[in-house]
Design an enzyme around this catalytic site. Sequence first.
Site, PDB file in Angstrom:
ATOM      1  N   SER A  29       0.837  -1.197   0.000  1.00  0.00           N
ATOM      2  CA  SER A  29       0.000   0.000   0.000  1.00  0.00           C
ATOM      3  C   SER A  29       0.872   1.248   0.000  1.00  0.00           C
ATOM      4  O   SER A  29       2.063   1.178  -0.323  1.00  0.00           O
ATOM      5  CB  SER A  29      -0.951  -0.038   1.209  1.00  0.00           C
ATOM      6  OG  SER A  29      -1.951   0.948   1.081  1.00  0.00           O
ATOM      7  N   ASN A  30       0.310   2.382   0.342  1.00  0.00           N
ATOM      8  CA  ASN A  30       1.060   3.639   0.366  1.00  0.00           C
ATOM      9  C   ASN A  30       0.543   4.499   1.517  1.00  0.00           C
ATOM     10  O   ASN A  30      -0.403   4.116   2.209  1.00  0.00           O
ATOM     11  CB  ASN A  30       0.936   4.361  -0.980  1.00  0.00           C
ATOM     12  CG  ASN A  30      -0.506   4.649  -1.325  1.00  0.00           C
ATOM     13  OD1 ASN A  30      -1.176   5.421  -0.661  1.00  0.00           O
ATOM     14  ND2 ASN A  30      -1.004   3.987  -2.364  1.00  0.00           N
ATOM     15  N   ALA A  31       1.163   5.657   1.685  1.00  0.00           N
ATOM     16  CA  ALA A  31       0.910   6.467   2.886  1.00  0.00           C
ATOM     17  C   ALA A  31      -0.212   7.494   2.704  1.00  0.00           C
ATOM     18  O   ALA A  31      -0.337   8.417   3.501  1.00  0.00           O
ATOM     19  CB  ALA A  31       2.198   7.170   3.306  1.00  0.00           C
ATOM     20  N   SER A  32      -1.056   7.324   1.691  1.00  0.00           N
ATOM     21  CA  SER A  32      -2.151   8.285   1.501  1.00  0.00           C
ATOM     22  C   SER A  32      -3.049   8.355   2.743  1.00  0.00           C
ATOM     23  O   SER A  32      -3.422   7.331   3.305  1.00  0.00           O
ATOM     24  CB  SER A  32      -3.005   7.857   0.304  1.00  0.00           C
ATOM     25  OG  SER A  32      -4.169   8.649   0.217  1.00  0.00           O
TER      26      SER A  32
END
Length: 223
Positions: A29-32
């Site tokens: 995933s990512n840090a959004s």
Amino acid sequence: EKGQSLKGKHFIVTSGGTREPIDPVRYISNASSGKQGTAIAQSLLNRGAKVSFIYGASDVPPPAGVDAIAIGSAQDMYDAVHRALPADGAIFCAAVADWRPKQAGAEKIKKKHDGTTPSIEMVLNPDILKSVAELDQTKRPALVVGFAAETENLVEHARAKRQRKGCDWLLANDVSPETGTFGGDQNKITFFASDQPEDWPKMSKSGVAEKLADAISKHFGDA
Ligand code: C5P
């Protein structure tokens, strides 16, 4: 009047980060934070619009009053967006993973005791924004808006991205670590409604959402 300027209009807003499964318990995933997309949905709601809010992993809950559709992967988000059509406008705020593991194992991948590590083959995810921007006129929302998170050569990259994706407007933000934009409450936008950049001052994410919603209201023929 602001409260009614988008009454009768339907918007799709994507927000948050996607999760690309590796196995049943792991993902990429990512840090959004989902903060900017959530603020935009709220500003559209405030103007009387109906909002289909299609969201992945976020630090903040969806605004009360949206049609909230929670998704996991980019493919899930793609499917949900296309199911939510038709719409008058679509705002693509989500941080969508560019790739996913080719095979998500049905069982948890076991740790090997000989010290070797798995290698994960990746495949490309569909570009959701591009897929909507390229729909034929009968299906395409009248206004398609993308975001571009850049860390260098922001104006050139954003201009090229707007052309490549085929979106009408593009909001570019500098997400270099020192700006604190990712996960933070402030944003600094360079706005493209054409090839000509328009610099917006640094403001809160809700300020950006209000300014965008004002522009959208104006675009749809109301002030
Ligand atoms: O290509 P890039 O990821 O920089 O594009 C960013 C824009 O495209 C954002 O509006 C994002 O929500 C959208 N996007 C998408 N589907 C993808 C990748 C990006 O909708 N697979």
